[in-house]
Write a protein that holds these residues in place. Structure first.
Motif, PDB file in Angstrom:
ATOM      1  N   VAL A  62      -3.477   3.882  -5.420  1.00 15.52           N
ATOM      2  CA  VAL A  62      -4.660   3.157  -4.966  1.00 15.52           C
ATOM      3  C   VAL A  62      -4.840   1.880  -5.787  1.00 15.52           C
ATOM      4  O   VAL A  62      -5.135   0.810  -5.232  1.00 15.52           O
ATOM      5  N   TYR A  63      -4.646   1.975  -7.074  1.00 15.94           N
ATOM      6  CA  TYR A  63      -4.722   0.806  -7.952  1.00 15.94           C
ATOM      7  C   TYR A  63      -3.712  -0.260  -7.495  1.00 15.94           C
ATOM      8  O   TYR A  63      -4.050  -1.442  -7.381  1.00 15.94           O
ATOM      9  N   LEU A  64      -2.475   0.169  -7.216  1.00  9.54           N
ATOM     10  CA  LEU A  64      -1.447  -0.779  -6.796  1.00  9.54           C
ATOM     11  C   LEU A  64      -1.807  -1.424  -5.456  1.00  9.54           C
ATOM     12  O   LEU A  64      -1.669  -2.641  -5.298  1.00  9.54           O
ATOM     13  N   LEU A  65      -2.276  -0.627  -4.511  1.00  8.00           N
ATOM     14  CA  LEU A  65      -2.698  -1.184  -3.222  1.00  8.00           C
ATOM     15  C   LEU A  65      -3.787  -2.240  -3.408  1.00  8.00           C
ATOM     16  O   LEU A  65      -3.735  -3.314  -2.800  1.00  8.00           O
ATOM     17  N   PRO A  72      -4.003  -0.161   4.175  1.00  8.18           N
ATOM     18  CA  PRO A  72      -3.346   0.535   5.285  1.00  8.18           C
ATOM     19  C   PRO A  72      -4.369   0.999   6.315  1.00  8.18           C
ATOM     20  O   PRO A  72      -5.581   0.997   6.053  1.00  8.18           O
ATOM     21  N   ALA A  73      -3.877   1.428   7.460  1.00  7.92           N
ATOM     22  CA  ALA A  73      -4.741   2.037   8.477  1.00  7.92           C
ATOM     23  C   ALA A  73      -5.449   3.234   7.839  1.00  7.92           C
ATOM     24  O   ALA A  73      -4.969   3.809   6.864  1.00  7.92           O
ATOM     25  N   GLU A  74      -6.586   3.617   8.407  1.00  6.22           N
ATOM     26  CA  GLU A  74      -7.439   4.642   7.804  1.00  6.22           C
ATOM     27  C   GLU A  74      -6.704   5.956   7.525  1.00  6.22           C
ATOM     28  O   GLU A  74      -6.806   6.499   6.423  1.00  6.22           O
ATOM     29  N   ALA A  75      -5.964   6.464   8.486  1.00  5.45           N
ATOM     30  CA  ALA A  75      -5.265   7.743   8.294  1.00  5.45           C
ATOM     31  C   ALA A  75      -4.242   7.648   7.172  1.00  5.45           C
ATOM     32  O   ALA A  75      -4.140   8.546   6.326  1.00  5.45           O
ATOM     33  N   MET A  76      -3.492   6.560   7.137  1.00  2.00           N
ATOM     34  CA  MET A  76      -2.509   6.392   6.077  1.00  2.00           C
ATOM     35  C   MET A  76      -3.202   6.201   4.728  1.00  2.00           C
ATOM     36  O   MET A  76      -2.747   6.724   3.717  1.00  2.00           O
ATOM     37  N   GLY A  77      -4.295   5.471   4.718  1.00  4.96           N
ATOM     38  CA  GLY A  77      -5.047   5.286   3.478  1.00  4.96           C
ATOM     39  C   GLY A  77      -5.528   6.613   2.917  1.00  4.96           C
ATOM     40  O   GLY A  77      -5.422   6.868   1.717  1.00  4.96           O
ATOM     41  N   LYS A  78      -6.047   7.471   3.788  1.00  8.84           N
ATOM     42  CA  LYS A  78      -6.493   8.803   3.341  1.00  8.84           C
ATOM     43  C   LYS A  78      -5.327   9.618   2.806  1.00  8.84           C
ATOM     44  O   LYS A  78      -5.460  10.328   1.806  1.00  8.84           O
ATOM     45  N   PHE A  79      -4.182   9.533   3.478  1.00  8.97           N
ATOM     46  CA  PHE A  79      -3.000  10.244   2.988  1.00  8.97           C
ATOM     47  C   PHE A  79      -2.582   9.737   1.611  1.00  8.97           C
ATOM     48  O   PHE A  79      -2.275  10.532   0.709  1.00  8.97           O
ATOM     49  N   LEU A  80      -2.565   8.415   1.430  1.00  7.19           N
ATOM     50  CA  LEU A  80      -2.148   7.856   0.139  1.00  7.19           C
ATOM     51  C   LEU A  80      -3.106   8.252  -0.979  1.00  7.19           C
ATOM     52  O   LEU A  80      -2.674   8.492  -2.113  1.00  7.19           O
TER      53      LEU A  80
END
Length: 126
Positions: A62-65, A72-80
């Motif tokens: 999350v820090y790197l993003l 990212p899209a919401e679903a991918m963000g939640k996964f990450l």
């Protein structure tokens, strides 16, 4: 593209292959650890490509993003976020039996699939 970002991506690909190898061998929580490592390295390659400087020595996805400035899209963000949260327990296990109960074949199959999807998305951002 600078050689160093390409090397980060090359290692990310190698690590996702290692995750699959661990999954196929029944080493499920190590497969999750390697998924995290793959995404971390891909993000570090993107960090270097976008910001033109060496990425920080951190494991926090999350820090790197946030530092890169991509969302990212919401679903991918939640996964990450979820993948980020399991980094420490898979990196430094305190109770292997618990990890083996938590990271079953079906759970890890999903994590591996979503990690491959995330890796592909990161590559499109280069």
């Amino acid at each position: 593209m600078d050689k160093r970002p390409q090397e980060w991506i090359r290692q990310a690909d190698y690590d996702i292959d290692t995750a699959e190898f661990m999954f196929n061998g029944g080493r499920y929580f190590y497969a999750v650890f390697m998924c995290h490592l793959s995404i971390e390295k891909a993000l570090k390659g993107l960090y270097q490509a976008r910001l033109n400087k060496a990425p920080p020595k951190v494991h926090n996805l999350v820090y790197l993003l946030n530092k890169i400035g991509i969302k990212p899209a919401e679903a991918m963000g939640k996964f990450l976020i979820k993948l980020n949260e399991v980094n420490i327990v898979t990196r430094y296990p305190e109770d292997i039996d618990k990890l083996q109960r938590d990271f079953t074949q079906s759970v890890v199959k999903d994590i591996l699939s979503k990690s491959k999807e995330a890796l592909g998305w990161i590559k499109t951002q280069l």
